[in-house]
Design an enzyme around this catalytic site. Structure first.
Site, PDB file in Angstrom:
ATOM      1  N   THR A 149     -15.653  16.328   8.708  1.00 22.74           N
ATOM      2  CA  THR A 149     -14.548  17.258   8.924  1.00 22.74           C
ATOM      3  C   THR A 149     -13.839  17.658   7.633  1.00 22.74           C
ATOM      4  O   THR A 149     -13.969  17.008   6.598  1.00 22.74           O
ATOM      5  CB  THR A 149     -13.509  16.640   9.876  1.00 22.74           C
ATOM      6  OG1 THR A 149     -12.919  15.499   9.257  1.00 22.74           O
ATOM      7  CG2 THR A 149     -14.132  16.243  11.204  1.00 22.74           C
ATOM      8  N   ASP A 150     -13.056  18.727   7.770  1.00 24.73           N
ATOM      9  CA  ASP A 150     -12.204  19.158   6.666  1.00 24.73           C
ATOM     10  C   ASP A 150     -10.850  18.446   6.799  1.00 24.73           C
ATOM     11  O   ASP A 150     -10.680  17.569   7.658  1.00 24.73           O
ATOM     12  CB  ASP A 150     -12.063  20.676   6.650  1.00 24.73           C
ATOM     13  CG  ASP A 150     -11.416  21.240   7.914  1.00 24.73           C
ATOM     14  OD1 ASP A 150     -10.814  20.473   8.702  1.00 24.73           O
ATOM     15  OD2 ASP A 150     -11.523  22.462   8.122  1.00 24.73           O
ATOM     16  N   ALA A 151      -9.895  18.849   5.996  1.00 29.06           N
ATOM     17  CA  ALA A 151      -8.581  18.195   5.999  1.00 29.06           C
ATOM     18  C   ALA A 151      -7.858  18.325   7.333  1.00 29.06           C
ATOM     19  O   ALA A 151      -6.991  17.510   7.649  1.00 29.06           O
ATOM     20  CB  ALA A 151      -7.713  18.768   4.878  1.00 29.06           C
TER      21      ALA A 151
END
Length: 147
Positions: A25-27
């Protein structure tokens, strides 16, 4: 009458269950787009493995199965800790390539769908040229062809 809220899967559809981890995932906790390509790659690899052909199945013959073309539509996002499924179905097969229809789903929701063309190539010093898919692999995949 068929219940339209549930999707039935074709019998020739291979499914691979996947859990979304933090590294996917991203942030914001949403799966980074390139990871869908990794998920569908795993599904194709495991489909071949389920037929008895591991990653090294064609290497001994100086052959490789390589991605030639991909089309992908991102429809919705998977999130951290989701349970998703990556699928693979043989859409078309020829002597030197196979085309897969693939999806990543969360339950009945399609998150992305892709068409992936895999080519068989003969490897030689500094070049690759199209080669015939080994008969045993071709025959196994042809049996999985969906219409």
């Amino acid at each position: 009458m068929k219940d339209s809220s549930s999707i039935s899967s074709p019998i020739n559809e291979f499914k691979l269950a996947i859990r979304v981890y933090i590294e996917d995932t991203d942030a914001g906790g949403i799966v980074y787009y390139v990871n869908y390509l990794k998920y569908i790659e795993r599904s194709r690899t495991e489909l071949l493995r389920s037929l008895g052909y591991g990653k090294t199945a064609v290497l001994g013959d100086g052959l490789l199965l390589v991605v030639r073309h991909t089309e992908i539509d991102y429809l919705s996002s998977a999130r951290l800790d989701d349970e998703i499924v990556a699928t693979a179905q043989v859409q078309k097969i020829a002597k030197t390539y196979v085309v897969f229809h693939q999806e990543v789903r969360r339950g009945d929701e399609v998150l992305c769908k892709a068409t992936v063309k895999i080519a068989c190539v003969q490897t030689s010093i500094n070049k690759m040229k199209p080669a015939r898919i080994p008969d045993s692999i071709y025959d196994s995949l042809q049996k999985m062809l969906f219409e």
